[in-house]
Motif scaffolding. Structure first.
Motif, PDB file in Angstrom:
ATOM      1  N   SER A   1      -9.433  32.150 -11.421  1.00 33.82           N
ATOM      2  CA  SER A   1      -9.410  32.333 -12.758  1.00 33.82           C
ATOM      3  C   SER A   1      -9.342  31.056 -13.524  1.00 33.82           C
ATOM      4  O   SER A   1      -9.147  30.050 -12.899  1.00 33.82           O
TER       5      SER A   1
ATOM      6  N   ARG B   1      -5.674  31.263 -11.129  1.00 38.27           N
ATOM      7  CA  ARG B   1      -5.495  32.560 -10.207  1.00 38.27           C
ATOM      8  C   ARG B   1      -6.445  33.086  -9.491  1.00 38.27           C
ATOM      9  O   ARG B   1      -7.397  33.078  -9.860  1.00 38.27           O
TER      10      ARG B   1
ATOM     11  N   ALA C   1      -1.452  37.442 -10.151  1.00 38.80           N
ATOM     12  CA  ALA C   1      -0.710  36.836 -11.345  1.00 38.80           C
ATOM     13  C   ALA C   1       0.364  37.829 -11.830  1.00 38.80           C
ATOM     14  O   ALA C   1       0.423  39.077 -11.475  1.00 38.80           O
TER      15      ALA C   1
ATOM     16  N   THR D   1      -3.122  43.440 -13.944  1.00 36.66           N
ATOM     17  CA  THR D   1      -3.564  42.918 -13.098  1.00 36.66           C
ATOM     18  C   THR D   1      -4.309  43.451 -11.991  1.00 36.66           C
ATOM     19  O   THR D   1      -4.794  42.949 -11.010  1.00 36.66           O
TER      20      THR D   1
ATOM     21  N   TYR E   1      -6.492  35.230 -17.206  1.00 36.42           N
ATOM     22  CA  TYR E   1      -5.496  34.699 -16.079  1.00 36.42           C
ATOM     23  C   TYR E   1      -5.703  33.313 -15.523  1.00 36.42           C
ATOM     24  O   TYR E   1      -5.267  32.391 -15.234  1.00 36.42           O
TER      25      TYR E   1
END
Length: 78
Positions: free
Chosen positions: A26, A30, A49, A57, A78
């Motif tokens: 990300s 992440r 995350a 998530t 994220y």
């Protein structure tokens, strides 16, 4: 999904395998994954995350388009 070395992905980068499953890093670094479910039909999208109230998530869906949209959103959020 063939294992991808997560550290080799740069923020904002993603890869997909032959079946369309995706793995990405990300914007915030992440791990984000879109995978086919095994026990039931559908797809699951997860981000490694801490959950936030406005952005989940994990997304479970039977719709391919919804799974891809969730993957793209988690890659940005994220």
């Amino acid at each position: 999904m063939a294992e991808t070395d997560a550290p080799s992905l740069q923020p904002g980068e993603s890869r997909s395998n032959d079946s369309g499953e995706r793995r990405g890093c990300s914007a915030g670094g992440r791990l984000v994954q879109l995978r086919r479910r095994v026990a039931e039909p559908g797809f699951v999208v997860v981000a490694d995350a801490e959950p936030r109230p406005e952005v989940p998530t994990e997304v479970i869906t039977t719709e391919w388009a919804v799974a891809n949209a969730a993957f793209d959103r988690l890659m940005k959020e994220y």
